[in-house]
Design an enzyme around this catalytic site. Structure first.
Site, short mmCIF file in Angstrom:
data_model
loop_
_atom_site.label_atom_id
_atom_site.label_comp_id
_atom_site.label_asym_id
_atom_site.label_seq_id
_atom_site.Cartn_x
_atom_site.Cartn_y
_atom_site.Cartn_z
N HIS A 62 2.58 -3.55 -6.17
CA HIS A 62 2.78 -2.13 -5.82
C HIS A 62 4.19 -1.86 -5.30
CE1 HIS A 62 -1.78 -2.44 -4.79
NE2 HIS A 62 -1.58 -2.37 -6.09
N LYS A 72 9.38 -4.11 3.42
CA LYS A 72 8.18 -4.62 4.10
C LYS A 72 8.48 -5.98 4.73
CE LYS A 72 5.42 -2.27 0.67
NZ LYS A 72 4.80 -2.41 -0.66
N HIS A 119 5.49 -5.50 -4.57
CA HIS A 119 4.90 -6.48 -3.66
C HIS A 119 3.44 -6.70 -4.03
CE1 HIS A 119 3.03 -7.45 0.46
NE2 HIS A 119 3.58 -8.56 0.01
N TYR A 131 1.77 -6.14 7.97
CA TYR A 131 3.13 -5.92 7.49
C TYR A 131 3.69 -4.58 7.95
CZ TYR A 131 0.65 -3.93 3.36
OH TYR A 131 -0.19 -3.26 2.50
N ASP A 168 -5.62 -1.71 -9.63
CA ASP A 168 -4.83 -2.87 -10.06
C ASP A 168 -5.29 -3.39 -11.42
OD1 ASP A 168 -4.30 -4.22 -6.71
OD2 ASP A 168 -3.37 -2.57 -7.82
C1 LIG Z 1 -1.11 1.10 1.42
C2 LIG Z 1 -1.89 2.13 2.17
C3 LIG Z 1 -3.19 2.45 1.82
N1 LIG Z 1 -3.88 3.40 2.54
C4 LIG Z 1 -5.26 3.68 2.14
C5 LIG Z 1 -5.46 4.12 0.71
C6 LIG Z 1 -6.85 3.60 0.36
O1 LIG Z 1 -7.84 4.52 0.82
C7 LIG Z 1 -6.96 2.32 1.19
C8 LIG Z 1 -6.65 1.07 0.39
O2 LIG Z 1 -5.42 1.30 -0.29
P1 LIG Z 1 -4.97 0.37 -1.48
O3 LIG Z 1 -6.15 0.01 -2.33
O4 LIG Z 1 -3.78 1.00 -2.14
O5 LIG Z 1 -4.52 -0.92 -0.68
P2 LIG Z 1 -3.74 -2.18 -1.28
O6 LIG Z 1 -4.25 -2.50 -2.65
O7 LIG Z 1 -3.78 -3.22 -0.25
O8 LIG Z 1 -2.26 -1.65 -1.44
C9 LIG Z 1 -1.18 -2.27 -0.79
O9 LIG Z 1 -0.95 -3.47 -1.51
C10 LIG Z 1 0.34 -4.02 -1.51
C11 LIG Z 1 0.20 -5.49 -1.14
C12 LIG Z 1 1.39 -3.34 -0.73
O10 LIG Z 1 2.42 -3.92 -0.40
C13 LIG Z 1 1.23 -1.92 -0.39
O11 LIG Z 1 1.38 -1.72 1.02
C14 LIG Z 1 -0.03 -1.30 -0.82
O12 LIG Z 1 0.13 -0.79 -2.13
O13 LIG Z 1 -5.99 2.46 2.26
C15 LIG Z 1 -3.33 4.04 3.63
O14 LIG Z 1 -3.98 4.89 4.26
N2 LIG Z 1 -2.05 3.73 3.99
C16 LIG Z 1 -1.30 2.79 3.31
O15 LIG Z 1 -0.14 2.53 3.69
#
Ligand SMILES: Cc1cn([C@H]2C[C@H](O)[C@@H](COP(=O)(O)OP(=O)(O)O[C@H]3O[C@H](C)C(=O)[C@H](O)[C@H]3O)O2)c(=O)[nH]c1=O
Length: 192
Positions: A62, A72, A119, A131, A168
């Site tokens: 992402h 980050k 990342h 992070y 993803d």
């Molecule tokens: C990233 C983020 C997500 N959210 C909420 C959105 C969704 O309701 C839930 C899960 O989000 P997501 O599925 O996008 O989470 P990851 O798949 O861990 O995404 C992250 O994965 C990679 C490793 C990254 O470096 C980024 O920080 C980010 O993209 O948290 C938020 O409220 N705030 C945030 O900063």
């Protein structure tokens, strides 16, 4: 604190000085002056993230588009991850190249990923990842690239099929993701 520069310019592994005694241990997990000295980077962090994953989960790749690109600083509170950054900086000689490092609660290592990188990480165990980000989460600017993109060729230490989010699983190949930025960049990948 020790700093190791990785092969992609700007990526830095930080190793804090752990002070152990008969009670346990103590270390400064973040020190702003030291961080700036060791990374050459100075922009305040505005958000802390806490990510909890079961073993085998893969999150990424992402990134956020400008003006929301995020730097980050990643570390692991529990368990271990294989943490990966992919260079998406249009002017970079290492566009599309990746670097990875194992971060764990045991090794205390942290990875600094400047803005301009995608990342992602593979949870090598049940884990909790913390992070810092130097720009706020802006879903409208967030983009995803396939974790198994053939042009990038990340050597994930897989131990079974990774557990992915729907987002993803449906992520774009790098070649497609780069086009809106600059179609010429796709040609750059072939010259790497
Ligand atoms: C990233 C983020 C997500 N959210 C909420 C959105 C969704 O309701 C839930 C899960 O989000 P997501 O599925 O996008 O989470 P990851 O798949 O861990 O995404 C992250 O994965 C990679 C490793 C990254 O470096 C980024 O920080 C980010 O993209 O948290 C938020 O409220 N705030 C945030 O900063």
């Amino acid at each position: 604190m020790n700093a190791i520069e990785l092969e992609l310019e700007g990526l830095v592994v930080l190793e804090p000085r752990v002070l152990a005694d008969e009670r346990g241990a103590f270390f400064e997990s973040y020190n702003d002056a030291l961080f700036t000295e060791l990374t050459g980077y100075r922009r305040p962090f505005v958000q802390d993230n806490h990510s909890i994953s079961h073993a085998g989960v893969l999150r990424g790749l992402h990134y956020q588009l400008e003006p929301g690109a995020q730097g980050k600083l990643v570390r692991v509170l529990q368990g271990s991850i294989f943490d990966v950054a992919v260079d998406l900086r249009p002017q970079s000689d290492t566009l599309g190249q990746w670097a990875g490092v194992t971060l764990s609660a045991e090794n205390h290592k942290q990875l600094w990923i400047p803005p301009g990188f995608a990342h992602g990480f593979l949870a090598l165990s049940d884990c909790e990842v913390l992070y810092k980000a130097d720009a706020y989460y802006q879903p409208s600017l967030e983009r995803s690239i396939r974790w198994d993109d053939a042009d990038i060729g990340i050597a994930w230490p897989l131990f079974g099929d990774p557990l992915l989010s729907g987002k993803d699983a449906a992520a774009l190949p790098l070649r497609v993701a780069l086009i809106p930025a600059d179609p010429k960049l796709v040609g750059e990948l072939d010259r790497q």
